[in-house]
Design an enzyme around this catalytic site. Structure first.
Site, PDB file in Angstrom:
ATOM      1  N   CYS A  24       6.109 -39.468 -13.739  1.00  0.00           N
ATOM      2  CA  CYS A  24       4.646 -39.859 -13.904  1.00  0.00           C
ATOM      3  C   CYS A  24       4.080 -39.990 -12.465  1.00  0.00           C
ATOM      4  CB  CYS A  24       4.672 -41.358 -14.637  1.00  0.00           C
ATOM      5  SG  CYS A  24       5.407 -42.643 -13.983  1.00  0.00           S
ATOM      6  N   ARG A  37      -3.591  -1.049  -6.343  1.00  0.00           N
ATOM      7  CA  ARG A  37      -2.861  -2.393  -6.297  1.00  0.00           C
ATOM      8  C   ARG A  37      -3.305  -3.482  -7.534  1.00  0.00           C
ATOM      9  NH1 ARG A  37      -6.175  -4.445  -0.919  1.00  0.00           N
ATOM     10  NH2 ARG A  37      -8.141  -3.905  -1.806  1.00  0.00           N
ATOM     11  N   ARG A  62      -3.115   2.983   8.713  1.00  0.00           N
ATOM     12  CA  ARG A  62      -3.273   1.805   7.661  1.00  0.00           C
ATOM     13  C   ARG A  62      -2.134   1.002   7.861  1.00  0.00           C
ATOM     14  NH1 ARG A  62      -4.580   4.820   2.081  1.00  0.00           N
ATOM     15  NH2 ARG A  62      -5.815   2.801   1.744  1.00  0.00           N
ATOM     16  N   HIS A  92     -16.642  -8.612   0.798  1.00  0.00           N
ATOM     17  CA  HIS A  92     -15.675  -9.505   1.285  1.00  0.00           C
ATOM     18  C   HIS A  92     -15.657 -10.785   0.615  1.00  0.00           C
ATOM     19  CE1 HIS A  92     -13.972 -12.783   4.119  1.00  0.00           C
ATOM     20  NE2 HIS A  92     -12.914 -11.705   4.300  1.00  0.00           N
ATOM     21  N   TYR A 133       9.862 -35.164 -20.474  1.00  0.00           N
ATOM     22  CA  TYR A 133       8.292 -34.915 -20.670  1.00  0.00           C
ATOM     23  C   TYR A 133       7.888 -35.062 -18.907  1.00  0.00           C
ATOM     24  CZ  TYR A 133       7.645 -40.134 -20.121  1.00  0.00           C
ATOM     25  OH  TYR A 133       7.879 -41.282 -19.703  1.00  0.00           O
ATOM     26  N   GLY A 186      -8.263  -7.542   4.329  1.00  0.00           N
ATOM     27  CA  GLY A 186      -9.038  -7.686   5.362  1.00  0.00           C
ATOM     28  C   GLY A 186      -8.357  -8.340   6.455  1.00  0.00           C
ATOM     29  N   SER A 207      11.374 -43.327 -16.190  1.00  0.00           N
ATOM     30  CA  SER A 207      10.222 -42.665 -15.836  1.00  0.00           C
ATOM     31  C   SER A 207      10.239 -42.590 -14.391  1.00  0.00           C
ATOM     32  CB  SER A 207       8.767 -43.075 -16.395  1.00  0.00           C
ATOM     33  OG  SER A 207       7.752 -42.434 -15.970  1.00  0.00           O
ATOM     34  N   MET A 248      -5.648  -6.806   8.416  1.00  0.00           N
ATOM     35  CA  MET A 248      -5.242  -5.670   9.132  1.00  0.00           C
ATOM     36  C   MET A 248      -6.338  -4.475   9.116  1.00  0.00           C
ATOM     37  SD  MET A 248      -2.085  -6.657  10.127  1.00  0.00           S
ATOM     38  CE  MET A 248      -0.576  -7.667   9.370  1.00  0.00           C
ATOM     39  N   LYS A 298       0.769  -1.327  -0.042  1.00  0.00           N
ATOM     40  CA  LYS A 298       0.042   0.118  -0.119  1.00  0.00           C
ATOM     41  C   LYS A 298       0.818   1.342   0.055  1.00  0.00           C
ATOM     42  CE  LYS A 298      -3.778  -0.536   2.495  1.00  0.00           C
ATOM     43  NZ  LYS A 298      -4.341  -0.541   3.808  1.00  0.00           N
TER      44      LYS A 298
HETATM   45  P1  ADP Z   1      -7.665  -2.079   3.596  1.00  0.00           P
HETATM   46  O1  ADP Z   1      -6.185  -2.629   3.670  1.00  0.00           O
HETATM   47  O2  ADP Z   1      -8.714  -2.928   4.444  1.00  0.00           O
HETATM   48  O3  ADP Z   1      -7.910  -1.977   2.252  1.00  0.00           O
HETATM   49  P2  ADP Z   1      -7.250   0.590   3.877  1.00  0.00           P
HETATM   50  O4  ADP Z   1      -6.309   0.849   4.600  1.00  0.00           O
HETATM   51  O5  ADP Z   1      -7.192   0.839   2.261  1.00  0.00           O
HETATM   52  O6  ADP Z   1      -7.629  -0.808   4.344  1.00  0.00           O
HETATM   53  O7  ADP Z   1      -8.474   1.361   4.536  1.00  0.00           O
HETATM   54  C1  ADP Z   1      -9.716   1.122   4.461  1.00  0.00           C
HETATM   55  C2  ADP Z   1     -10.580   2.201   3.928  1.00  0.00           C
HETATM   56  O8  ADP Z   1     -10.415   3.353   4.314  1.00  0.00           O
HETATM   57  C3  ADP Z   1     -10.485   2.577   2.275  1.00  0.00           C
HETATM   58  O9  ADP Z   1     -11.921   2.436   2.073  1.00  0.00           O
HETATM   59  C4  ADP Z   1      -9.968   3.623   2.334  1.00  0.00           C
HETATM   60  O10 ADP Z   1     -10.064   4.108   1.164  1.00  0.00           O
HETATM   61  C5  ADP Z   1     -10.367   4.326   3.381  1.00  0.00           C
HETATM   62  N1  ADP Z   1      -9.230   5.403   3.919  1.00  0.00           N
HETATM   63  C6  ADP Z   1      -7.890   5.004   4.158  1.00  0.00           C
HETATM   64  N2  ADP Z   1      -7.080   6.448   4.739  1.00  0.00           N
HETATM   65  C7  ADP Z   1      -7.991   7.240   4.309  1.00  0.00           C
HETATM   66  C8  ADP Z   1      -7.839   8.739   4.369  1.00  0.00           C
HETATM   67  N3  ADP Z   1      -6.648   9.025   4.788  1.00  0.00           N
HETATM   68  N4  ADP Z   1      -8.910   9.374   3.897  1.00  0.00           N
HETATM   69  C9  ADP Z   1     -10.229   8.794   3.520  1.00  0.00           C
HETATM   70  N5  ADP Z   1     -10.256   7.521   3.421  1.00  0.00           N
HETATM   71  C10 ADP Z   1      -9.036   6.720   3.743  1.00  0.00           C
HETATM   72 MG    MG Z   2      -7.568  -0.588   1.108  1.00  0.00          MG
HETATM   73 MG    MG Z   3     -10.015  -3.663   5.943  1.00  0.00          MG
END
Ligand code: ADP
Ligand code: MG
Ligand code: MG
Length: 894
Positions: free
Chosen positions: A844, A352, A96, A468, A864, A105, A777, A107, A26
């Site tokens: 095989c 990503r 984050r 999810h 093969y 999902g 083989s 962290m 990220k």
């Molecule tokens: P995940 O790894 O679960 O995707 P994120 O770190 O991307 O978690 O954050 C979860 C949500 O919070 C995402 O929808 C992201 O866009 C939003 N978010 C994160 N940082 C900010 C920020 N600085 N301003 C507004 N929204 C944020």
């Molecule tokens: Mg995210």
């Molecule tokens: Mg999340």
């Protein structure tokens, strides 16, 4: 001196996408986007090295971190024009997590950090919007309470529902400033009650609390399980991203959303995504409100009644579309993007490479190669061979009768039937008993992962295409339907209502994740078509591979399936099941019971025509291609009758009494059959058996050569050779039979005789054995059993423990033990080639279809690999990737 913190923002950054290991996925991409000049809120990244340090030093931070973070924070304050903790102009941030490998999902993120009883008033005054300020504050207390303080989130959610109910509000967006201010008071009380302390009011304390929680979450059982399931190392650690907040909850001109640059379900080149007006963070994926479609095209194809972003925020949408194109061209990969619009202004919060179905992955790779974004080599490299499995399995039979009981979003394609289960643990229990189950949930969360793994398919009543359940199911390649309309789930009582129908746990349904339909009972399925993008990409793969791909096939059905999947011959045809055939077993038993060679010959003569017919069929299907037939392998007693009626039947047919028969069966019983009278030892003791088989093979060869006018070159494979002398003796018999058949039919026979290398001694003595073998083989199943001294059937009991203690890196029966067994293979190749330069080499065992083992086979230069029919396409692609990897490592450094 280490550098612990990297800043980004306002068109600059100290990091880049290449620094993924240090900055996490990220963070590295935020840094890269910032450098590209995209609208990214400024922030800073605390590196993964801090995480590593944290765990190596009893959860202590490295010296200097505090100062570096302070300096980076000051830059963010400057860029935004606000102060962290400043009651008049408060800077708010998100904290984050972000590991080098995406762990969706796993962290948790804290938003709106920096709010307290004073700054919330500052935010209200500054924005002129009390409702917004208190909405942000209540969100912050809930997230911080959950993630950092460990307070169950439902305690907060229940209060929110309570306020909605009392005020007669349907949606979160209808809550007033007063509602929210009241809620903040309640939330703070919950925190005080649960933790025995007031909610932290100092921004700095909040920040370090959240940072600590992110690092702490690296070792939660949830994260540990995810890493184990995906073979991700513990050591890499997570980074922490601290970033200035932008607000999608700032009223009707604000929004938040997620999008893909191409359709992650089909791969079509069209933007794909969802957004919510006046919302924040994960509201879109959490299924709180039904998200709106991004584009008009999507709105049309989904039949959504909600307005698209393209219509309600045309300017922000146009800018977003430009960002999509820019990012896709930059990364040369389909992107999964998170964005927020604050008062009409677009901000990008994450990018990503997007998860996708296999079908989509193929289409995207082929399209991108044709668009010139990547080359064909890259396209071939991009597809995970194992994922092809998804495409090769059945789809709904269009002609089958079906009763559709519900419809939902087609979240992950494929059709499957199974029994309804309502929770993850039950799914796991039933699956362990061999039941096919469909996991039916309101929505799923990371706690359900093990159940999703165990289930054949997933059905939810809530959530969108980016929920999810949808994302995880697509990743796992399992059919999934989300937001099934009219589905009311009562999991506590193990029941769901669909329209007027009540269904209980254990009843069977079929889901079609491609169409989004739920059907009653088990609907028949058919095999998929192997044309289009699949065929194109496989064609590119075939041009690039060196290894030939054969199949393990004992029956005409297997052989035909494998041909359809592109097999280039049979690498292993086991003949034992042919002996078990109902019509033959009696003759086989007579043969075993016969007192002398003549008696055995008489019984074998009855089997010969049937055996010849077996081979004729296989040769016809594989005409023009090599077919390796393994002579009889298993211990004789396996063929003997066990039930009294069976014994009686055989006794009558062969004119012996039942007692004698039982005695003979007793004589043949072995203490350790795996190491007993089996394989070539049978051929040494009872030469008549292999003579009959060789004759059947040769007569079939001549018959098919005559009927098709094309040559067939059978490869006769002798099992379980341990010494050169064994093979020498048996080869002489086979050659003698060939001469006989040639003189009887005045036909010409071309054939090869070779051996399985499956006894470690054979690998060691491969040189002398090669004097009599035209091919080797590698039977890696037995070779693994014998090299490790490990019985496959008995190891299950302790294998799990061995894996947990990291004594074995992987199950050696599914992943080739390259270090040990591989050494034997390599040695046998060298020693065999030294004696016979043109010896043909193949594998095989079960491993022949495993991409890692195939990479090894490429390295040691086998000719093969042979695998089960459904793995043939996987092997073709894996072999191409192995060849590309070899080409790369040979190429001189640029
Ligand atoms: P995940 O790894 O679960 O995707 P994120 O770190 O991307 O978690 O954050 C979860 C949500 O919070 C995402 O929808 C992201 O866009 C939003 N978010 C994160 N940082 C900010 C920020 N600085 N301003 C507004 N929204 C944020
Ligand atoms: Mg995210
Ligand atoms: Mg999340």
């Amino acid at each position: 001196m280490s550098k612990w913190v990297y800043g980004f923002g306002a068109g600059q950054s100290e990091g880049s996408a290449a620094m993924r290991d240090l900055l996490g996925g990220k963070g590295a991409n935020l840094a890269e986007m910032s450098q590209l000049g995209l609208p990214v809120p400024p922030g800073f990244i605390i590196t993964t090295e801090v995480c590593t340090h944290f765990y190596a030093h009893d959860r202590q931070y490295p010296p200097g971190l505090n100062e570096e973070a302070d300096a980076a924070l000051r830059k963010v304050e400057e860029a935004v024009g606000a102060g962290f903790g400043d009651p008049k102009r408060p800077l708010l941030v998100s904290v984050r997590s972000g590991a080098p490998v995406s762990m969706p999902g796993m962290m948790d993120t804290v938003l709106n950090l920096g709010l307290n009883d004073q700054t919330v008033e500052g935010l209200a005054a500054l924005s002129g919007d009390r409702r917004f300020a208190y909405d942000s504050y209540r969100r912050f207390i809930q997230m911080y309470g959950d993630v950092v303080l460990g307070i169950d989130h439902y305690l907060f959610e229940d209060e929110l529902e309570e306020v909605k109910l009392n005020g007669g509000r349907q949606l979160d967006t209808e809550l007033t400033a007063d509602d929210l201010e009241g809620l903040v008071g309640v939330y703070k009380r919950i925190v005080a009650e649960r933790t025995g302390a007031q909610f932290p009011q100092t921004a700095k304390d909040q920040l370090w609390g959240a940072i600590g929680a992110v690092f702490g979450s690296w070792m939660t059982p949830r994260a540990v399980t995810y890493r184990r399931l995906h073979a991700i190392g513990e050591g890499m650690g997570t980074a922490v991203n601290v970033q200035a907040m932008v607000f999608g909850n700032r009223g009707e001109t604000s929004a938040t959303g997620v999008a893909f640059t191409r359709d992650p379900s089909t791969g079509e080149k069209r933007y794909y995504g969802e957004f919510l007006v006046n919302a924040q963070g994960e509201d879109v994926v959490a299924g709180i409100r039904t998200p709106q479609p991004l584009t008009l095209a999507m709105k049309r194809s989904n039949g959504s009644a909600l307005p698209a972003m393209e219509e309600v925020m045309p300017e922000a949408y146009a800018e977003l579309a430009e960002v999509f194109d820019r990012l896709e061209r930059h990364y040369r990969e389909m992107q999964d993007i998170e964005f927020t619009v604050q008062e009409g202004r677009l901000w990008i919060l994450q990018t990503r490479s997007g998860k996708r179905t296999t079908q989509a992955a193929l289409k995207i790779a082929v399209d991108m190669a044709e668009e010139g974004l990547i080359d064909q080599d890259q396209a071939v490299r991009r597809i995970d061979p194992a994922s092809l499995d998804q495409l090769l399995h059945p789809m709904l039979d269009p002609d089958a009768k079906k009763e559709v009981i519900a419809r939902g979003l087609p979240a992950s394609p494929g059709a499957v039937s199974g029994k309804i289960v309502f929770n993850a643990d039950e799914a796991e229990r039933q699956a362990a008993k061999g039941e096919a189950v469909i996991l039916v949930r309101l929505e799923t969360s990371p706690e359900d992962i093990h159940g999703m793994h165990a289930a054949k398919g997933i059905l939810t009543s809530r959530g969108g295409m980016t929920s999810h359940a949808a994302v995880v199911a697509r990743g796992m390649g399992k059919p999934c339907i989300c937001a099934a309309a009219g589905l009311a789930i009562d999991s506590r009582n193990g029941r769901m209502t669909v329209g007027s129908r009540v269904m209980e746990a254990g009843e069977t349904i079929t889901i079609d994740g491609s169409a989004g339909t739920v059907m009653l009972g088990a609907v028949p399925t058919i095999d998929p078509k192997l044309s289009g993008d699949f065929a194109t990409l496989m064609g590119w793969a075939d041009q690039r591979r060196r290894l030939k791909i054969r199949t393990n096939a004992d029956t005409p059905t297997d052989a035909r399936t494998a041909r359809r999947f592109g097999a280039e011959g049979i690498g292993l045809c086991r003949t034992e099941h042919m002996f078990f055939d109902d019509e033959r077993i009696l003759a086989v038993r007579q043969m075993i019971l016969a007192g002398d060679a003549d008696g055995r010959r008489a019984a074998l003569a009855k089997i010969l025509p049937m055996q010849r017919q077996d081979f004729i069929e296989l040769f016809e299907i594989m005409v023009g291609l090599p077919v390796t037939i393994r002579l009889l392998d298993p211990p004789l007693h396996e063929f003997l009758p066990h039930e009294p009626e069976e014994i009686e039947l055989v006794a009558r047919a062969s004119g012996v009494d039942a007692a004698a028969l039982t005695r003979r069966a007793g004589e043949l019983r072995e203490v350790n059959p795996m190491l007993g009278l089996r394989g070539c030892r049978l051929g040494i003791l009872f030469p008549e058996i292999y003579e009959m088989q060789a004759r059947a093979i040769f007569e079939a060869t001549i018959a098919v050569a005559q009927s098709t006018g094309r040559s067939v070159v059978p490869e006769i494979m002798v099992p379980l050779i341990g010494t050169a002398r064994e093979l020498e003796l048996i080869k002489a018999e086979i050659d003698a039979i060939a001469k006989e058949v040639m003189s009887e039919t005045s036909g010409v026979l071309e054939y090869q005789v070779g051996t399985m290398i499956e006894v470690p001694r054979a690998a060691l003595c491969a040189g002398p054995i090669a004097e009599h073998a035209q091919f080797f083989s590698f039977g890696t199943n037995d070779l693994t059993q014998m090299a490790l001294g490990l019985s496959r059937d008995d190891s299950a009991k302790f294998l799990e423990h061995y894996l947990e203690r990291k004594i074995y890196e992987a199950d050696p029966f599914s992943t080739l033990d390259v270090e040990g067994v591989g050494e034997l293979v390599e040695m046998a190749c060298q020693r065999g080639r030294a004696v016979r330069g043109d010896i043909k080499l193949g594998i095989c065992g079960e491993h022949g279809g495993d991409p890692k083992a195939i990479a090894f086979c490429e390295q040691v230069g086998l000719d093969y690999v042979s695998c089960s029919p459904y793995r043939v396409p996987i092997a073709r692609l894996a072999a191409a990737q192995a060849a590309l990897a070899a080409k790369r490592s040979e190429a001189p450094a640029a």
